[in-house]
Design an enzyme around this catalytic site. Structure first.
Site, PDB file in Angstrom:
ATOM      1  N   GLY A  13       0.824  -1.218   0.000  1.00  0.00           N
ATOM      2  CA  GLY A  13       0.000   0.000   0.000  1.00  0.00           C
ATOM      3  C   GLY A  13       0.852   1.259   0.000  1.00  0.00           C
ATOM      4  O   GLY A  13       0.477   2.286   0.570  1.00  0.00           O
ATOM      5  N   LEU A  15       1.671   3.523  -2.135  1.00  0.00           N
ATOM      6  CA  LEU A  15       1.329   4.762  -2.842  1.00  0.00           C
ATOM      7  C   LEU A  15       0.288   5.590  -2.098  1.00  0.00           C
ATOM      8  O   LEU A  15      -0.146   6.632  -2.579  1.00  0.00           O
ATOM      9  CB  LEU A  15       0.816   4.437  -4.250  1.00  0.00           C
ATOM     10  CG  LEU A  15       1.833   3.738  -5.162  1.00  0.00           C
ATOM     11  CD1 LEU A  15       1.237   3.474  -6.530  1.00  0.00           C
ATOM     12  CD2 LEU A  15       3.108   4.553  -5.295  1.00  0.00           C
ATOM     13  N   GLY A  16      -0.104   5.150  -0.915  1.00  0.00           N
ATOM     14  CA  GLY A  16      -1.112   5.865  -0.139  1.00  0.00           C
ATOM     15  C   GLY A  16      -0.524   7.009   0.666  1.00  0.00           C
ATOM     16  O   GLY A  16       0.646   7.384   0.502  1.00  0.00           O
ATOM     17  N   ASP A  39       2.150  -1.735  -4.442  1.00  0.00           N
ATOM     18  CA  ASP A  39       0.747  -1.327  -4.312  1.00  0.00           C
ATOM     19  C   ASP A  39      -0.054  -2.089  -5.362  1.00  0.00           C
ATOM     20  O   ASP A  39       0.512  -2.578  -6.344  1.00  0.00           O
ATOM     21  CB  ASP A  39       0.589   0.191  -4.527  1.00  0.00           C
ATOM     22  CG  ASP A  39      -0.645   0.759  -3.826  1.00  0.00           C
ATOM     23  OD1 ASP A  39      -0.485   1.532  -2.856  1.00  0.00           O
ATOM     24  OD2 ASP A  39      -1.770   0.414  -4.245  1.00  0.00           O
ATOM     25  N   TYR A 146     -14.750  -0.843   9.376  1.00  0.00           N
ATOM     26  CA  TYR A 146     -13.314  -0.528   9.350  1.00  0.00           C
ATOM     27  C   TYR A 146     -12.691  -0.760  10.737  1.00  0.00           C
ATOM     28  O   TYR A 146     -11.659  -1.420  10.867  1.00  0.00           O
ATOM     29  CB  TYR A 146     -13.128   0.926   8.909  1.00  0.00           C
ATOM     30  CG  TYR A 146     -11.717   1.448   9.044  1.00  0.00           C
ATOM     31  CD1 TYR A 146     -10.706   1.032   8.190  1.00  0.00           C
ATOM     32  CD2 TYR A 146     -11.390   2.383  10.038  1.00  0.00           C
ATOM     33  CE1 TYR A 146      -9.410   1.526   8.313  1.00  0.00           C
ATOM     34  CE2 TYR A 146     -10.112   2.882  10.165  1.00  0.00           C
ATOM     35  CZ  TYR A 146      -9.121   2.453   9.304  1.00  0.00           C
ATOM     36  OH  TYR A 146      -7.849   2.935   9.430  1.00  0.00           O
ATOM     37  N   LYS A 150      -9.809  -3.488  12.155  1.00  0.00           N
ATOM     38  CA  LYS A 150      -8.577  -3.082  12.843  1.00  0.00           C
ATOM     39  C   LYS A 150      -8.419  -3.835  14.166  1.00  0.00           C
ATOM     40  O   LYS A 150      -7.311  -4.195  14.556  1.00  0.00           O
ATOM     41  CB  LYS A 150      -8.571  -1.561  13.057  1.00  0.00           C
ATOM     42  CG  LYS A 150      -8.356  -0.796  11.777  1.00  0.00           C
ATOM     43  CD  LYS A 150      -6.940  -1.017  11.268  1.00  0.00           C
ATOM     44  CE  LYS A 150      -6.720  -0.586   9.865  1.00  0.00           C
ATOM     45  NZ  LYS A 150      -5.396  -0.955   9.337  1.00  0.00           N
TER      46      LYS A 150
HETATM   47  P1  NAD Z   1      -4.348   5.047   1.930  1.00  0.00           P
HETATM   48  O1  NAD Z   1      -5.765   4.734   1.607  1.00  0.00           O
HETATM   49  O2  NAD Z   1      -3.839   6.411   1.657  1.00  0.00           O
HETATM   50  O3  NAD Z   1      -3.397   3.995   1.196  1.00  0.00           O
HETATM   51  C1  NAD Z   1      -3.685   2.630   1.175  1.00  0.00           C
HETATM   52  C2  NAD Z   1      -3.054   2.044  -0.062  1.00  0.00           C
HETATM   53  O4  NAD Z   1      -3.397   0.658  -0.076  1.00  0.00           O
HETATM   54  C3  NAD Z   1      -3.539   2.671  -1.369  1.00  0.00           C
HETATM   55  O5  NAD Z   1      -2.452   3.171  -2.121  1.00  0.00           O
HETATM   56  C4  NAD Z   1      -4.227   1.507  -2.092  1.00  0.00           C
HETATM   57  O6  NAD Z   1      -4.030   1.520  -3.492  1.00  0.00           O
HETATM   58  C5  NAD Z   1      -3.568   0.308  -1.443  1.00  0.00           C
HETATM   59  N1  NAD Z   1      -4.353  -0.926  -1.553  1.00  0.00           N
HETATM   60  C6  NAD Z   1      -5.686  -1.079  -1.449  1.00  0.00           C
HETATM   61  N2  NAD Z   1      -6.027  -2.370  -1.651  1.00  0.00           N
HETATM   62  C7  NAD Z   1      -4.861  -3.042  -1.867  1.00  0.00           C
HETATM   63  C8  NAD Z   1      -4.537  -4.388  -2.126  1.00  0.00           C
HETATM   64  N3  NAD Z   1      -5.483  -5.330  -2.236  1.00  0.00           N
HETATM   65  N4  NAD Z   1      -3.234  -4.730  -2.274  1.00  0.00           N
HETATM   66  C9  NAD Z   1      -2.259  -3.790  -2.184  1.00  0.00           C
HETATM   67  N5  NAD Z   1      -2.510  -2.482  -1.969  1.00  0.00           N
HETATM   68  C10 NAD Z   1      -3.799  -2.119  -1.797  1.00  0.00           C
HETATM   69  O7  NAD Z   1      -4.131   4.650   3.467  1.00  0.00           O
HETATM   70  P2  NAD Z   1      -3.059   5.254   4.488  1.00  0.00           P
HETATM   71  O8  NAD Z   1      -3.643   6.469   5.079  1.00  0.00           O
HETATM   72  O9  NAD Z   1      -1.727   5.316   3.867  1.00  0.00           O
HETATM   73  O10 NAD Z   1      -3.126   4.133   5.621  1.00  0.00           O
HETATM   74  C11 NAD Z   1      -2.163   3.104   5.755  1.00  0.00           C
HETATM   75  C12 NAD Z   1      -2.510   2.291   6.986  1.00  0.00           C
HETATM   76  O11 NAD Z   1      -2.559   3.136   8.131  1.00  0.00           O
HETATM   77  C13 NAD Z   1      -3.867   1.583   6.930  1.00  0.00           C
HETATM   78  O12 NAD Z   1      -3.779   0.359   7.596  1.00  0.00           O
HETATM   79  C14 NAD Z   1      -4.770   2.520   7.705  1.00  0.00           C
HETATM   80  O13 NAD Z   1      -5.861   1.830   8.262  1.00  0.00           O
HETATM   81  C15 NAD Z   1      -3.830   3.009   8.767  1.00  0.00           C
HETATM   82  N6  NAD Z   1      -4.242   4.298   9.340  1.00  0.00           N
HETATM   83  C16 NAD Z   1      -4.197   5.439   8.611  1.00  0.00           C
HETATM   84  C17 NAD Z   1      -4.607   6.620   9.184  1.00  0.00           C
HETATM   85  C18 NAD Z   1      -4.580   7.933   8.446  1.00  0.00           C
HETATM   86  O14 NAD Z   1      -5.063   8.945   8.980  1.00  0.00           O
HETATM   87  N7  NAD Z   1      -4.018   7.987   7.246  1.00  0.00           N
HETATM   88  C19 NAD Z   1      -5.056   6.636  10.518  1.00  0.00           C
HETATM   89  C20 NAD Z   1      -5.130   5.440  11.209  1.00  0.00           C
HETATM   90  C21 NAD Z   1      -4.689   4.272  10.632  1.00  0.00           C
HETATM   91  N1  SER Z   2      -7.775   8.347   9.479  1.00  0.00           N
HETATM   92  C1  SER Z   2      -8.415   7.078   9.452  1.00  0.00           C
HETATM   93  C2  SER Z   2      -9.787   7.172   8.905  1.00  0.00           C
HETATM   94  O1  SER Z   2     -10.388   8.209   9.073  1.00  0.00           O
HETATM   95  C3  SER Z   2      -8.487   6.503  10.842  1.00  0.00           C
HETATM   96  O2  SER Z   2      -8.051   5.221  10.825  1.00  0.00           O
HETATM   97  O3  SER Z   2     -10.268   6.219   8.342  1.00  0.00           O
END
Ligand code: NAD
Ligand code: SER
Length: 317
Positions: A13, A15-16, A39, A146, A150
């Site tokens: 993942g 590119l997120g 990704d 969601y 988690k």
């Molecule tokens: P994001 O949505 O920005 O990125 C997730 C990436 O996963 C995307 O690039 C998507 O293309 C990729 N993806 C989706 N399905 C896939 C698959 N089957 N195989 C491979 N890649 C796949 O998410 P993020 O904000 O970077 O979050 C990363 C982690 O951190 C997640 O577990 C999320 O739950 C956790 N998290 C994020 C936040 C936040 O505020 N960003 C807060 C709490 C927890």
């Molecule tokens: N920032 C995330 C969301 O809003 C929390 O895991 O989904």
């Protein structure tokens, strides 16, 4: 017995929102070639895809992940692939399949190959019955799909540690605020969108109410927390390894808008709550991170004004 793992790092993942910052930080720390970004999608002109090591990989494809781990000599996986809360509540089946199924793929690969795993959790593990300042240990009764995925992720990570000795670690990230990549469909996205809107349109329609208070964190703190947790000695990591509370900044949407309006002339914000208000209301205002502080020395550095100054500065330039 697992094979001897290699030194390479695989990021799923990548590119997120978090991966965009984390891959850069891991490459700065371990070397450009040590980190394989992956990704399920590709993004045109993205530096990972164009310049660094990148592979197209779905976390639902265990055979493909095995192959990457074997061919590239992977020793550690940073597992970021997931479907976030707002997108996940619109498509709960996809959210369960990717978040739970993907984590099983990563943990099974780690068990077979003797890998270390970083698998993040979220403040979404808490439900409406959690105290306003959520402690590390409290009943976890999330109302969102969601959040349930988690909780399952935390439990699975703990089981793989206890049953198979897989070194799994995770953080319950607060809502993350960053400028390098757009957020990926979460409830806390307003705290990023508002900065772009302030600079581009001078106005933002915020999808949660002004009194909505959530735990948040600037991305630099989140990346540092991630690296510090993974660097911590094994014997310092206790029962919270599936998801440590880490506290950053707790602010209301109104306080955020006010902070920005003090810095961007003429900025206005209206509050028009939508369905995401319900998810936000089910999460705590802040978290108690004393366990992370005690066990691996966690300490946040950014407050609201420092974060706002840096976001506006970075996005302006
Ligand atoms: P994001 O949505 O920005 O990125 C997730 C990436 O996963 C995307 O690039 C998507 O293309 C990729 N993806 C989706 N399905 C896939 C698959 N089957 N195989 C491979 N890649 C796949 O998410 P993020 O904000 O970077 O979050 C990363 C982690 O951190 C997640 O577990 C999320 O739950 C956790 N998290 C994020 C936040 C936040 O505020 N960003 C807060 C709490 C927890
Ligand atoms: N920032 C995330 C969301 O809003 C929390 O895991 O989904």
């Amino acid at each position: 017995m697992p094979e001897t793992p290699g030194d390479a790092i695989l990021v799923t993942g990548a590119l997120g929102q978090i991966g965009t910052d984390l891959v850069e930080a891991l490459r700065a720390k371990h070397g450009q070639d040590a980190v394989i970004a992956s990704d399920v999608r590709e993004v045109a002109n993205h530096p990972f895809v164009e310049e660094g090591r990148f592979t197209r990989l779905s976390v639902l494809d265990g055979d493909a992940m095995d192959l990457v781990v074997e061919e590239e000599g992977v020793g550690t996986v940073y597992h970021l692939a997931a479907i976030l809360s707002a997108t996940g509540e619109k498509n709960p089946e996809l959210c369960e399949r990717v978040n739970v199924g993907g984590t099983i793929t990563v943990l099974e690969t780690a068990r077979r190959h003797g890998l270390r795993v970083y698998s993040p959790s979220s403040i979404a593990v808490f439900g409406p019955d959690a105290p306003d300042r959520a402690p590390q240990v409290t009943p976890l009764n999330p109302t969102t799909t969601y959040g349930k995925t988690k909780v399952t992720g935390e439990v699975m990570a703990m089981n793989y540690w206890k049953q198979y000795g897989v070194d799994t670690r995770g953080i319950r990230y607060p809502g993350l605020v960053s400028w390098k990549s757009p957020p990926g469909g979460g409830t806390t996205d307003y705290a990023v969108e508002i900065f772009h809107a302030a600079l581009n349109e001078g106005h933002y329609d915020c999808f949660v109410g002004s009194e909505t208070r959530l735990p948040m964190m600037y991305m630099d703190d989140a990346i540092r927390a991630t690296l510090e947790l993974m660097d911590a000695p094994a014997d310092s990591i206790g029962e919270a390894r599936g998801g440590y509370n880490v506290s950053g900044i707790s602010f209301t949407a109104g306080e955020l808008a006010e902070t920005i309006s003090e810095r961007v002339d003429g900025f206005t914000c209206d509050f028009k709550p939508d369905q995401r208000q319900v998810y936000a209301d089910s999460w705590p205002d802040s978290v108690d991170d004393s366990v992370a502080r005690e066990e691996w020395g966690w300490q946040a550095e950014y407050d609201l004004t420092r974060m706002a100054d840096e976001m506006l500065d970075r996005l302006s330039s």
